[in-house]
Design a protein around this motif. Structure first.
Motif, mmCIF file in Angstrom:
data_model
loop_
_atom_site.group_PDB
_atom_site.id
_atom_site.type_symbol
_atom_site.label_atom_id
_atom_site.label_comp_id
_atom_site.label_asym_id
_atom_site.label_seq_id
_atom_site.Cartn_x
_atom_site.Cartn_y
_atom_site.Cartn_z
ATOM 1 N N GLY A 1 0.792 -1.224 0.000
ATOM 2 C CA GLY A 1 0.000 0.000 0.000
ATOM 3 C C GLY A 1 0.822 1.270 0.000
ATOM 4 N N SER A 2 2.094 1.166 -0.331
ATOM 5 C CA SER A 2 2.965 2.342 -0.417
ATOM 6 C C SER A 2 3.845 2.175 -1.645
ATOM 7 C CB SER A 2 3.841 2.451 0.833
ATOM 8 O OG SER A 2 4.859 3.422 0.662
ATOM 9 N N VAL A 3 4.096 3.276 -2.346
ATOM 10 C CA VAL A 3 4.962 3.210 -3.537
ATOM 11 C C VAL A 3 6.337 3.816 -3.245
ATOM 12 C CG1 VAL A 3 3.019 3.230 -5.147
ATOM 13 C CG2 VAL A 3 4.048 5.403 -4.467
ATOM 14 N N ARG A 4 6.586 4.189 -2.010
ATOM 15 C CA ARG A 4 7.858 4.775 -1.603
ATOM 16 C C ARG A 4 8.999 3.774 -1.825
ATOM 17 N NH1 ARG A 4 10.453 6.051 3.328
ATOM 18 N NH2 ARG A 4 9.470 4.294 4.399
ATOM 19 N N ALA A 5 10.124 4.258 -2.349
ATOM 20 C CA ALA A 5 11.230 3.348 -2.660
ATOM 21 C C ALA A 5 11.666 2.561 -1.420
ATOM 22 C CB ALA A 5 12.405 4.127 -3.237
ATOM 23 N N LYS A 6 11.747 3.233 -0.274
ATOM 24 C CA LYS A 6 12.206 2.537 0.946
ATOM 25 C C LYS A 6 11.037 2.213 1.875
ATOM 26 C CE LYS A 6 16.973 3.934 0.789
ATOM 27 N NZ LYS A 6 18.098 4.642 1.397
ATOM 28 N N SER A 7 9.908 1.906 1.283
ATOM 29 C CA SER A 7 8.698 1.596 2.052
ATOM 30 C C SER A 7 8.896 0.393 2.977
ATOM 31 C CB SER A 7 7.552 1.297 1.075
ATOM 32 O OG SER A 7 6.527 0.569 1.723
ATOM 33 N N PHE A 8 8.581 0.590 4.248
ATOM 34 C CA PHE A 8 8.633 -0.531 5.196
ATOM 35 C C PHE A 8 7.600 -1.601 4.823
ATOM 36 C CE2 PHE A 8 10.278 2.932 8.051
ATOM 37 C CZ PHE A 8 11.565 2.425 8.149
ATOM 38 N N ASN A 9 6.470 -1.164 4.292
ATOM 39 C CA ASN A 9 5.431 -2.141 3.915
ATOM 40 C C ASN A 9 5.853 -2.959 2.704
ATOM 41 O OD1 ASN A 9 2.987 -1.833 5.821
ATOM 42 N ND2 ASN A 9 3.753 0.250 5.446
ATOM 43 N N ALA A 10 6.582 -2.329 1.772
ATOM 44 C CA ALA A 10 7.135 -3.110 0.658
ATOM 45 C C ALA A 10 8.181 -4.095 1.181
ATOM 46 C CB ALA A 10 7.732 -2.173 -0.394
ATOM 47 N N PRO B 1 0.168 0.530 5.133
ATOM 48 C CA PRO B 1 0.647 1.569 6.042
ATOM 49 C C PRO B 1 -0.539 2.157 6.814
ATOM 50 C CG PRO B 1 1.329 2.009 3.750
ATOM 51 C CD PRO B 1 0.262 0.955 3.726
ATOM 52 N N GLU B 2 -0.240 3.017 7.778
ATOM 53 C CA GLU B 2 -1.287 3.766 8.494
ATOM 54 C C GLU B 2 -1.024 5.256 8.315
ATOM 55 O OE1 GLU B 2 -2.734 2.487 12.368
ATOM 56 O OE2 GLU B 2 -2.276 4.497 13.150
ATOM 57 N N TYR B 3 -2.040 5.975 7.856
ATOM 58 C CA TYR B 3 -1.950 7.435 7.747
ATOM 59 C C TYR B 3 -3.043 8.045 8.621
ATOM 60 C CZ TYR B 3 0.927 7.123 3.425
ATOM 61 O OH TYR B 3 1.906 6.875 2.487
ATOM 62 N N ASN B 4 -2.648 8.930 9.512
ATOM 63 C CA ASN B 4 -3.619 9.649 10.347
ATOM 64 C C ASN B 4 -4.642 8.715 10.985
ATOM 65 O OD1 ASN B 4 -2.521 12.286 10.006
ATOM 66 N ND2 ASN B 4 -3.251 12.244 7.905
ATOM 67 N N ASN B 5 -4.086 7.654 11.574
ATOM 68 C CA ASN B 5 -4.909 6.664 12.304
ATOM 69 C C ASN B 5 -5.955 6.001 11.442
ATOM 70 O OD1 ASN B 5 -4.911 8.136 15.657
ATOM 71 N ND2 ASN B 5 -3.329 7.122 14.477
ATOM 72 N N SER B 6 -5.689 5.896 10.148
ATOM 73 C CA SER B 6 -6.624 5.228 9.252
ATOM 74 C C SER B 6 -5.844 4.615 8.089
ATOM 75 C CB SER B 6 -7.668 6.242 8.764
ATOM 76 O OG SER B 6 -8.673 5.589 8.016
ATOM 77 N N ALA C 1 3.185 -2.286 8.628
ATOM 78 C CA ALA C 1 4.362 -1.830 9.371
ATOM 79 C C ALA C 1 4.376 -0.312 9.459
ATOM 80 C CB ALA C 1 5.638 -2.306 8.672
ATOM 81 N N THR C 2 4.834 0.173 10.604
ATOM 82 C CA THR C 2 4.977 1.612 10.818
ATOM 83 C C THR C 2 6.176 1.865 11.718
ATOM 84 O OG1 THR C 2 3.995 3.529 11.907
ATOM 85 C CG2 THR C 2 3.258 1.400 12.671
ATOM 86 N N PRO C 3 6.869 2.989 11.513
ATOM 87 C CA PRO C 3 7.965 3.320 12.427
ATOM 88 C C PRO C 3 7.451 3.652 13.826
ATOM 89 C CG PRO C 3 7.911 4.836 10.528
ATOM 90 C CD PRO C 3 6.717 3.950 10.416
#
Ligand code: FNR
Length: 186
Positions: A9-18, A77-82, A115-117
């Motif tokens: 659910g994240s397209v970030r290169a260093k995504s923890f979820n990836a 991922p989780e954004y703003n508790n959702s 996953a989240t930091p």
């Protein structure tokens, strides 16, 4: 062979979820293959674009992969508790047109990990997905949980899941989810 399609659910290169998804691919139990899917290239939902051109190619490709899979694993991922709007946007496209919904999502076993930091481990994001999964007509898996907190420490510099306890938890989750999926196999 049981096929589980895992969607990051994240397209970030260093995504923890990836990274978590890659660990799930590696830790798939015997007799199960976990395939990786991305939401990259899926545009914002636009009803006018849908009316003019139908479902865009990247969303159609994801839909087709979901329809072929025995089960789907959302790596959220989780954004703003959702849940992240970007991820839901992709899933919203896969629910179109409504005539396809039963074929793509109906009765399909779906699991969730994340996953989240931060300290919460995506628990609120995972809870926020539940009404979506119900509306899509899926069969959610509630037999185990993977909620990775402190992700900056759980993964090493190469993106490998280095935390032994989290690896064991993920392995257990995948074994339970794969068995659940195999029981529902159509
Ligand atoms: C976050 N993040 C976050 N984390 C969390 O545990 N609870 C939260 O409510 C939020 N809220 C939030 C909002 C927005 C807009 C962003 C961009 C981020 C932090 C988030 O967990 C972190 O950026 C992760 O690294 C995102 O996942 P990936 O990209 O690493 O997979």
């Amino acid at each position: 062979m049981t096929t589980i399609l895992a969607i990051a659910g994240s397209v970030r290169a260093k995504s923890f979820n990836a990274m978590l998804l890659r660990a799930a691919v590696e830790l798939a139990p015997a007799g199960t293959v976990v395939e990786a899917a991305s939401i990259q290239d899926i545009p914002l939902y636009d009803g006018d674009a849908e009316a003019a051109h139908g479902v865009p190619p990247a969303a159609q490709a994801l839909k087709d992969r979901i329809a072929r899979a025995d089960g789907v694993l959302l790596v959220t991922p989780e954004y703003n508790n959702s849940l992240p709007g970007t991820f839901k946007n992709a899933i919203d496209w896969t629910s179109r047109p409504p005539a396809d919904l039963a074929r793509v999502w109906g009765g399909r076993p779906v699991g969730m990990i994340g996953a989240t930091p931060g300290p919460g481990g995506t628990g609120m994001a995972q809870a926020a997905w539940l009404p979506v999964l119900r509306t899509l007509g899926t069969l959610p898996f509630f037999g185990a949980r993977v909620q990775v907190s402190g992700a900056g420490k759980a993964f090493d510099d190469t993106g490998r899941l280095a935390d032994a306890a989290v690896r064991a938890q993920l392995e257990k989750y995948l074994a339970g989810f794969a068995a659940f999926v195999a029981r529902q196999a159509r």
